[in-house]
Design an enzyme around this catalytic site. Structure first.
Site: not given
Ligand code: NAI
Length: 261
Positions: A37, A90, A157, A161, A190, A193
């Site tokens: 990261d 990810n 985005y 994706k 989700i 986060t």
């Protein structure tokens, strides 16, 4: 013996959110985990959480948009643990909310670099090691934004994706015969986060509007996505490749409305 005993798993974007939950889940399943990261504090925190739970992990600071850093990441992974069995690519960002015409070139390039170019770069350097060792598993992070209808006000985005799924299918075809399975993961909303909570803090209506688009009636958790990541990378998923796995409480079956004004 656990499912991932003697396996080495790389998780990019492992300093928070879904990446952190996945790194913890892989370690719990017995894997040696490499957390990569740009966020050093978060990455070291993920590693210490794994160690507290008696797992094994290292953090390698990596900007996944830079070829030289990704190449070094894979090299260090193999030097440290002697293999690279699974990679969960990810890392990703949402970018700014704006209509297609208002999206800036800076935002477009940043989102496409972090969300899509990085997936190609990671695979570019992961695949040769996996080939050499006789196989492996790659999981690329997409989203339900990469399926079906577009996601209004997030053109870069959405494109990134969609691109991840196309790239995943192409690579899956290319490497199926050499024992490398390559899938994509398509989560719905989700929560808990930083990516999700940034939307909540920017738009007071966000939670209410978003939850109305999830037929199951709640948001998913990073831990629920981590469970699926572990499954797809395990031998239990040995006949699954080239697949965009949807984990969204049926969110992709409902109609998108504008999430941000
Ligand atoms: P997050 O913000 O918690 O995690 C993203 C991680 O990627 C952060 O740790 C960040 O530091 C790292 N990162 C950003 N740029 C990087 C770079 N250049 N190099 C290396 N690392 C970098 O967000 P979350 O929600 O856990 O998202 C993870 C992935 O899941 C993203 O790809 C996102 O698009 C995807 N996703 C998230 C959904 C959600 O509702 N949270 C839904 C669908 C997909």
């Amino acid at each position: 013996m656990s499912v991932f005993t003697e396996k080495v798993v790389l998780v990019t974007g492992g300093s928070s959110g879904i990446g952190r939950a996945s790194a913890l889940a892989f370690a719990k399943a017995g894997a040696k985990v490499v957390v990569a990261d740009v966020d050093v504090t978060g990455g070291e925190d993920t590693v210490s959480k794994i160690e507290i739970a008696n797992g094994e992990a290292i953090f390698i600071k990596t900007d996944v948009t830079k070829a030289v850093e990704v190449k070094q990441l894979i090299k260090k992974t193999v030097e440290t643990y002697g293999a690279l069995n699974c990679a969960f690519n990810n890392a990703g960002i949402l970018g700014h909310s704006s209509s297609t015409a208002a999206c800036t070139e800076e935002n477009w390039d940043r989102v496409l670099n972090i969300n899509l170019k990085s997936i190609w770069l990671c695979m570019k350097y992961e695949i040769p090691y996996m080939r050499e060792q006789g196989g492996g598993v790659i999981l690329n992070m997409s989203s339900i934004a990469g399926l079906g209808s577009g996601l209004q006000r997030f053109p870069a985005y959405t494109v990134s994706k969609y691109g991840v799924i196309g790239l995943t299918k192409t690579a899956a075809l290319e490497y199926a015969k050499v024992g490398i399975r390559i899938n994509a993961l398509c989560p719905g909303f989700i929560h808990n986060t930083p990516l999700f909570e940034s939307q909540v803090s920017q738009n007071s209506d966000f939670k209410e509007v978003a939850i109305n688009q999830v037929p199951i009636g709640r948001f998913g958790t990073p831990e629920e996505i981590a469970e699926i990541a572990v499954f797809l990378c395990s031998d239990k998923a040995s006949f699954i490749t080239g697949h965009p796995m949807v984990v969204d409480g049926a969110g992709s079956m409902s109609r998108y409305v504008i999430l941000n004004k």
